[in-house]
Design an enzyme around this catalytic site. Sequence first.
Site, PDB file in Angstrom:
ATOM      1  N   ASP A 138     -36.489  17.076 -68.267  1.00 15.22           N
ATOM      2  CA  ASP A 138     -36.535  18.422 -67.706  1.00 15.22           C
ATOM      3  C   ASP A 138     -36.881  19.391 -68.821  1.00 15.22           C
ATOM      4  OD1 ASP A 138     -36.145  20.326 -65.500  1.00 15.22           O
ATOM      5  OD2 ASP A 138     -34.479  21.053 -66.699  1.00 15.22           O
ATOM      6  N   SER A 139     -37.368  20.559 -68.426  1.00 15.69           N
ATOM      7  CA  SER A 139     -37.676  21.586 -69.416  1.00 15.69           C
ATOM      8  C   SER A 139     -36.414  22.172 -70.026  1.00 15.69           C
ATOM      9  CB  SER A 139     -38.502  22.708 -68.769  1.00 15.69           C
ATOM     10  OG  SER A 139     -37.781  23.292 -67.698  1.00 15.69           O
ATOM     11  N   TYR A 189     -40.470  26.624 -68.318  1.00 15.20           N
ATOM     12  CA  TYR A 189     -41.840  26.223 -68.017  1.00 15.20           C
ATOM     13  C   TYR A 189     -42.445  27.036 -66.873  1.00 15.20           C
ATOM     14  CZ  TYR A 189     -41.825  21.788 -70.727  1.00 15.20           C
ATOM     15  OH  TYR A 189     -41.811  20.843 -71.713  1.00 15.20           O
ATOM     16  N   GLY A 190     -41.606  27.652 -66.066  1.00 17.26           N
ATOM     17  CA  GLY A 190     -42.028  28.223 -64.789  1.00 17.26           C
ATOM     18  C   GLY A 190     -43.213  29.164 -64.817  1.00 17.26           C
ATOM     19  N   CYS A 204     -37.867  17.830 -62.840  1.00 17.88           N
ATOM     20  CA  CYS A 204     -38.285  19.220 -63.016  1.00 17.88           C
ATOM     21  C   CYS A 204     -39.391  19.480 -62.009  1.00 17.88           C
ATOM     22  CB  CYS A 204     -38.797  19.426 -64.446  1.00 17.88           C
ATOM     23  SG  CYS A 204     -39.560  21.036 -64.764  1.00 17.88           S
ATOM     24  N   ASN A 205     -39.189  20.445 -61.121  1.00 22.07           N
ATOM     25  CA  ASN A 205     -40.194  20.725 -60.100  1.00 22.07           C
ATOM     26  C   ASN A 205     -41.481  21.275 -60.691  1.00 22.07           C
ATOM     27  OD1 ASN A 205     -39.162  20.492 -57.073  1.00 22.07           O
ATOM     28  ND2 ASN A 205     -37.422  21.035 -58.371  1.00 22.07           N
ATOM     29  N   THR A 206     -41.371  22.128 -61.702  1.00 21.94           N
ATOM     30  CA  THR A 206     -42.573  22.706 -62.299  1.00 21.94           C
ATOM     31  C   THR A 206     -43.429  21.633 -62.949  1.00 21.94           C
ATOM     32  OG1 THR A 206     -41.376  24.774 -62.712  1.00 21.94           O
ATOM     33  CG2 THR A 206     -43.434  24.448 -63.898  1.00 21.94           C
ATOM     34  N   GLU A 266     -29.826  29.478 -67.480  1.00 25.81           N
ATOM     35  CA  GLU A 266     -29.944  28.918 -68.829  1.00 25.81           C
ATOM     36  C   GLU A 266     -29.113  29.700 -69.847  1.00 25.81           C
ATOM     37  OE1 GLU A 266     -32.392  26.546 -70.408  1.00 25.81           O
ATOM     38  OE2 GLU A 266     -32.634  25.597 -68.461  1.00 25.81           O
ATOM     39  N   CYS A 308     -35.901  23.800 -57.324  1.00 25.67           N
ATOM     40  CA  CYS A 308     -35.750  23.855 -58.783  1.00 25.67           C
ATOM     41  C   CYS A 308     -34.400  23.217 -59.072  1.00 25.67           C
ATOM     42  CB  CYS A 308     -35.780  25.296 -59.291  1.00 25.67           C
ATOM     43  SG  CYS A 308     -35.419  25.446 -61.073  1.00 25.67           S
ATOM     44  N   THR A 309     -34.381  22.292 -60.015  1.00 21.38           N
ATOM     45  CA  THR A 309     -33.153  21.533 -60.251  1.00 21.38           C
ATOM     46  C   THR A 309     -32.063  22.354 -60.937  1.00 21.38           C
ATOM     47  OG1 THR A 309     -34.158  20.621 -62.277  1.00 21.38           O
ATOM     48  CG2 THR A 309     -34.310  19.300 -60.260  1.00 21.38           C
ATOM     49  N   HIS A 310     -32.394  23.578 -61.369  1.00 21.26           N
ATOM     50  CA  HIS A 310     -31.366  24.476 -61.891  1.00 21.26           C
ATOM     51  C   HIS A 310     -30.517  25.088 -60.774  1.00 21.26           C
ATOM     52  CE1 HIS A 310     -33.870  24.399 -65.495  1.00 21.26           C
ATOM     53  NE2 HIS A 310     -32.947  25.075 -66.153  1.00 21.26           N
TER      54      HIS A 310
END
Length: 281
Positions: free
Chosen positions: A10-11, A42-43, A73-75, A158, A192-194
């Site tokens: 993931d980013s 990354y978005g 990571c979706n992005t 984050e 988004c995994t966040h």
Amino acid sequence: MHNQPIGIFDSGFGGLTVFKSIIGQLPGYDYLYLGDNARAPYGNRSFKTIHEYTWECVQWMFTQGCPLVVLACNTASAKALRTIQQQDLKNADPTKRVLGVIRPTAEIIGNYTKSKQIGVLGTKGTVQSGSYLIEIQNFFPDVKVYQQACPLWVPLIENGEYDQPGADYFVKLYLDEVMAQSPAIDTILLACTHYPIIKDKIEAQLPAHVKVIGQGDIVAKSLVDYLHRHPEMETRLSKNGTNQFYTTTDDTADFDHHASLFFSQPVKSTFISANDLVTCK
């Protein structure tokens, strides 16, 4: 090679929510997690940059023995996975595999909606790629998808500001915007995994009948199915029950603190510089 872990990328921290679900479904395997925190988020980056960063990280994970890498990571899945699968792996090592989170989610998300209307919340990069519009349409052509970029959510999460009162304003802001597109939306996908970190806040701002769906369990179940269908890969994976964590930020103590919140257990990470990732290309 004795240690051949499953790689989880993931980013930043978000992929840990998927990692946690994967361990729940596939305990006993060896895992290696890499968060590219130094270059996150990354978005808002271009396709070219996201592909470059993601492929660097994937190649480094290959050097650590990972024959299989999951882009949690979706992005990265939206902007890098196709090129990696169709071009990069053929030139680097066609025996390795890289999977993403978008297709497994799109395959079943339509089963959750009764109104046939879904809201997709993601980063600017994920939304701009149109990946969910395309993939969901492939599996559920009768479902209408409404997208909403939530550019401030990842920085809030984050930086550990998501539980502050001021975060509620930005949660409500984007939810109001997506629901304004169609009041008939009855399912919200956290693309988004966040975002599962603020799932409670999201649910509190939505009508009670609207379902909020995270990706962790979906991706984990898909990986279980993948390994059942590909025993040639499953038998390559080592099973010593080890978890390794790496981050590209040199403040590993800060990473460990935030990662533990996402992973729901203590994390002890090792620093790997972004420059060292580049040398693996």
